[in-house]
Each structure stands twice: as C-alpha cells, then as structure tokens.
Design a protein around this motif. Structure first.
Motif, mmCIF file in Angstrom:
data_model
loop_
_atom_site.group_PDB
_atom_site.id
_atom_site.type_symbol
_atom_site.label_atom_id
_atom_site.label_comp_id
_atom_site.label_asym_id
_atom_site.label_seq_id
_atom_site.Cartn_x
_atom_site.Cartn_y
_atom_site.Cartn_z
ATOM 1 N N ALA A 53 0.838 -1.297 0.075
ATOM 2 C CA ALA A 53 0.121 -0.087 0.138
ATOM 3 C C ALA A 53 0.812 1.081 -0.014
ATOM 4 N N THR A 54 0.572 2.088 -1.049
ATOM 5 C CA THR A 54 1.545 3.409 -0.912
ATOM 6 C C THR A 54 0.880 4.569 -1.529
ATOM 7 N N SER A 55 1.254 5.587 -0.934
ATOM 8 C CA SER A 55 0.665 6.932 -1.579
ATOM 9 C C SER A 55 1.268 7.227 -2.916
ATOM 10 N N HIS A 56 0.524 7.713 -3.550
ATOM 11 C CA HIS A 56 1.451 8.231 -5.012
ATOM 12 C C HIS A 56 1.203 9.721 -5.033
ATOM 13 N N SER A 57 2.114 10.221 -6.003
ATOM 14 C CA SER A 57 2.272 11.710 -5.915
ATOM 15 C C SER A 57 2.601 12.172 -7.351
ATOM 16 N N PRO A 58 1.895 12.930 -8.245
ATOM 17 C CA PRO A 58 2.200 13.563 -9.451
ATOM 18 C C PRO A 58 3.562 14.293 -9.489
ATOM 19 N N LEU A 59 3.670 14.856 -8.335
ATOM 20 C CA LEU A 59 5.011 15.749 -7.952
ATOM 21 C C LEU A 59 6.343 14.882 -7.632
ATOM 22 N N LEU A 60 6.432 13.642 -8.002
ATOM 23 C CA LEU A 60 7.519 13.122 -7.374
ATOM 24 C C LEU A 60 8.784 13.328 -8.322
ATOM 25 N N ALA B 298 10.122 -1.367 -1.040
ATOM 26 C CA ALA B 298 9.030 -1.831 -1.669
ATOM 27 C C ALA B 298 9.413 -2.876 -3.024
ATOM 28 N N ARG B 299 10.296 -2.155 -3.723
ATOM 29 C CA ARG B 299 10.554 -2.835 -4.770
ATOM 30 C C ARG B 299 11.218 -4.205 -4.620
ATOM 31 N N ARG B 300 12.283 -4.264 -3.518
ATOM 32 C CA ARG B 300 12.718 -5.662 -3.243
ATOM 33 C C ARG B 300 11.649 -6.838 -2.841
ATOM 34 N N PHE B 301 10.564 -6.191 -2.189
ATOM 35 C CA PHE B 301 9.650 -7.136 -1.479
ATOM 36 C C PHE B 301 8.913 -7.514 -2.792
ATOM 37 N N ALA B 302 8.507 -6.617 -3.756
ATOM 38 C CA ALA B 302 7.971 -7.098 -5.146
ATOM 39 C C ALA B 302 8.649 -8.211 -5.859
ATOM 40 N N LEU C 56 7.760 -0.063 -8.848
ATOM 41 C CA LEU C 56 7.873 -1.465 -8.539
ATOM 42 C C LEU C 56 8.580 -2.247 -9.356
ATOM 43 N N PHE C 57 8.033 -1.941 -10.910
ATOM 44 C CA PHE C 57 8.272 -3.049 -11.783
ATOM 45 C C PHE C 57 9.080 -2.491 -12.984
ATOM 46 N N GLY C 58 9.256 -1.034 -13.021
ATOM 47 C CA GLY C 58 9.823 -0.275 -14.099
ATOM 48 C C GLY C 58 9.371 -0.284 -15.423
ATOM 49 N N ASP C 59 7.935 -1.006 -15.485
ATOM 50 C CA ASP C 59 7.008 -0.998 -16.818
ATOM 51 C C ASP C 59 5.547 -1.199 -16.223
ATOM 52 N N ILE C 60 4.698 -0.510 -16.772
ATOM 53 C CA ILE C 60 3.120 -0.750 -16.292
ATOM 54 C C ILE C 60 2.892 -2.249 -17.013
ATOM 55 N N PHE D 80 2.520 10.924 3.059
ATOM 56 C CA PHE D 80 3.041 9.871 2.268
ATOM 57 C C PHE D 80 3.475 8.658 3.302
ATOM 58 N N GLY D 81 2.492 7.742 2.890
ATOM 59 C CA GLY D 81 2.966 6.433 3.557
ATOM 60 C C GLY D 81 3.117 5.338 2.699
ATOM 61 N N LEU D 82 3.680 4.199 2.935
ATOM 62 C CA LEU D 82 4.078 2.788 2.362
ATOM 63 C C LEU D 82 4.090 1.783 3.272
ATOM 64 N N THR D 83 3.418 0.486 2.990
ATOM 65 C CA THR D 83 3.532 -0.481 3.900
ATOM 66 C C THR D 83 3.625 -1.627 2.792
ATOM 67 N N THR D 84 4.400 -2.805 3.225
ATOM 68 C CA THR D 84 4.565 -4.053 2.738
ATOM 69 C C THR D 84 3.813 -5.046 3.835
ATOM 70 N N VAL D 85 2.957 -5.822 3.530
ATOM 71 C CA VAL D 85 2.185 -6.729 4.337
ATOM 72 C C VAL D 85 2.196 -8.187 3.788
ATOM 73 N N THR D 86 2.321 -8.998 4.733
ATOM 74 C CA THR D 86 2.251 -10.541 4.203
ATOM 75 C C THR D 86 1.403 -11.238 5.107
#
Length: 313
Positions: free
Chosen positions: A7-14, A34-38, A124-128, A305-311
């Motif tokens: 779960a992550t916030s997004h922002s067009p301003l990144l 998050a990327r490593r988790f994915a 996360l993946f570099g490509d949609i 801005f929040g980000l969580t990884t959950v299992t």
C-alpha cells in the motif's frame, strides 16, 4: 505465501518536487524496500486498487467501483503511456465474484488510468505492462461517495476470490493519505471546470494537460512555502488510519463519513479507500502482519506519504 500487499501513497509531483536531500533519500529507501519486496514475492498476478483524477472517469458516468477487463494509461505527469497487461478472464472472474457477493460495480473494456493507478507499477516493476494486472477503480474525488463499509466489503469479496486462484497475487493500493490538492469540485466549479468534470474537453491536448499539471506544481511549491490556500496535512489522522489497517480489524472505519474525512484530512483523503479495500482483501485471505511501514508528511508533494508491505502470517 500466495497473497501479499503493498500500500503506497502516490504523487504526480515525485519528478517535479525539490525535496530536501534527507527526505529524498528516505523516500528512495522506502521505494527500494517496496521494490525488493515485490521482486522477492515475484507475483504472477497484480490486483491494483486505485483512484482517478478526472483523466479516465468523469461525471458523465461516475461509478463508485469499476473493474477493467482492458486498460491503458493516459501518461499524465510524465508517467508511462500505453496499454496494461490485463488478463480479461481473471478480471471477469473477480467482477462476477464481487457481484455475486452483493457488490454493485461497473466493468470496462476500455478503462483509462492516470498516475494514481500506474505510478506504483512503474516504481515497483519499471514498466506498467511488466506483470499481468487487474485494475480496480474506486471513486475518490467525485461526490457522492459510497460508504466505507461498501469499500471494505468490496475488498473482502475480491480477497475471497483471490484466495481461490492459487496464483502468487500482489495487491497494490495506491492513494492518500491526507492531502488537499487543487482538484476542481462540482459544487464550486466554474463553467470551464464543469466541462472538464464532465469530460467534455476531450480529447485533451498536450498543451492543455501541461497547463493543468503546471498549476499543481505551482500549488505544491506555494504549499511548501506556507502560502497556498489549501488544507494542511493531518499526520495524526494518517498514523491512526495506518494503525487501524495494521490491526486487522477494519470495521471501525465503517463509521467514517466523507464529510468528516474531508474536514480533517482534505478533499482527496478519500483515496484511502484504495488502502481499505486492499487491506480488506488481504484480510479475507487470512491473518496478516505489516513487515515494513513508512510515513512522513511531505508538503512538497502535498501528501501525507505512507508506504507499507504486508504478508500473510
């Protein structure tokens, strides 16, 4: 572990904000985690819960929920443009399961998505189109809003179906947390803004889109400087929400009203619907634990801005 959640916030301003070096490094570390988790989870399927900002859904027909059988990105704010890899049969199965559970939703064979849905896929993946993904739209900007109980029940219905797929499935929630960016609202819209809210300006020209995006960039700079006329962030509200989601019992959120959410956390705080639905989906698959949690109010991004990884446990 066959189901997991980011779960992550997004922002067009990144890509437009001038962040302090320490904040930028901190945010980059969160995305790296998050990327490593994915990557470690290596999903066979992604289910993306996300909003739209009047780029794909408009008041000419605004559903509370919509599942895409096919989808493409409009490429706003420099995000990747083009089609996503949507497995139609799986998307149809999810939609039918949700409807059988009493959740009324729309489906689209030509869904258009903006940064609110595709930015996490790029990060996360570099490509949609790197992974098969089923996009689930939740209206989070255009009143009236469906009650949060329905959002939770949608997530639970999706989760019950996902648990039967026997695929490594990554749930992605994109949105929130507290923020109040300059998005036009129907109640106060000018005639020109009303045209946009209805989608009557389409097809949007590159010049029109650039001008619209520049207004957001300028508002963010003013907000960081303390001069913007928008609502402040609500860190206490954000942290309380994240704690409730982590607890595994989301039923207390059913009582939250759109009016109270907007009053405390801004008119775009409704994007937390994506988080609620995704956490509810994971909870339907079993007990879960948050493995990583990041939060910082970042004024330059107009976002708590929040980000969580959950299992699953």
């Amino acid at each position: 572990m066959t189901v997991a959640l980011i779960a992550t916030s997004h922002s067009p301003l990144l890509e437009h904000a001038d962040l302090e070096a320490g904040v930028a490094a901190e945010l980059d570390q969160a995305f790296t985690t998050a990327r490593r988790f994915a990557e470690d989870f290596d999903p066979e399927l992604v289910i993306s819960f996300g909003p739209d900002h009047y780029n794909g859904f408009f008041y000419n027909l605004m559903p509370p929920f919509c599942i895409g059988y096919a989808a493409s990105s409009v490429g706003d704010y420099g995000t990747q443009r083009g089609p996503l890899n949507v497995p139609e049969e799986i998307a149809r199965g999810i939609a039918e399961a949700a409807m059988s559970a009493g959740i009324d939703l729309a489906v689209s064979l030509q869904m258009e998505l903006d940064h609110g849905a595709v930015q996490p896929m790029e990060i996360l993946f570099g490509d949609i189109a790197a992974r098969p993904v089923v996009p689930i739209f939740l209206n989070s900007v255009a009143p009236p809003f469906t009650p949060l109980q329905r959002v939770r029940l949608l997530g639970e219905a999706v989760g019950r179906h996902v648990a039967q797929l026997e695929m490594r499935t990554l749930l992605i929630a994109s949105g929130g947390l507290s923020h109040d960016p300059p998005v036009a609202r129907l109640a106060t819209a000018t005639p020109e803004q009303r045209r946009v809210l209805l989608g009557h300006h389409l097809p949007a020209t590159p010049g029109w889109r650039k001008e619209r995006e520049q207004r957001v960039v300028e508002t963010a700079r003013a907000f960081a400087a303390g001069t913007a006329d928008i609502q402040d962030l609500a860190p206490d509200w954000d942290r309380a929400l994240m704690a409730t989601l982590a607890s595994g019992d989301l039923t207390s959120l059913d009582a939250w009203t759109p009016e109270e959410m907007a009053r405390i956390a801004g008119n775009s705080s409704h994007e937390v619907r994506s988080w609620i639905a995704a956490y509810a989906a994971l909870g339907s698959c079993g007990a879960y634990s948050v493995q990583y949690s990041y939060y910082r109010p970042i004024r330059e991004l107009i976002a708590g801005f929040g980000l969580t990884t959950v299992t699953l446990d």
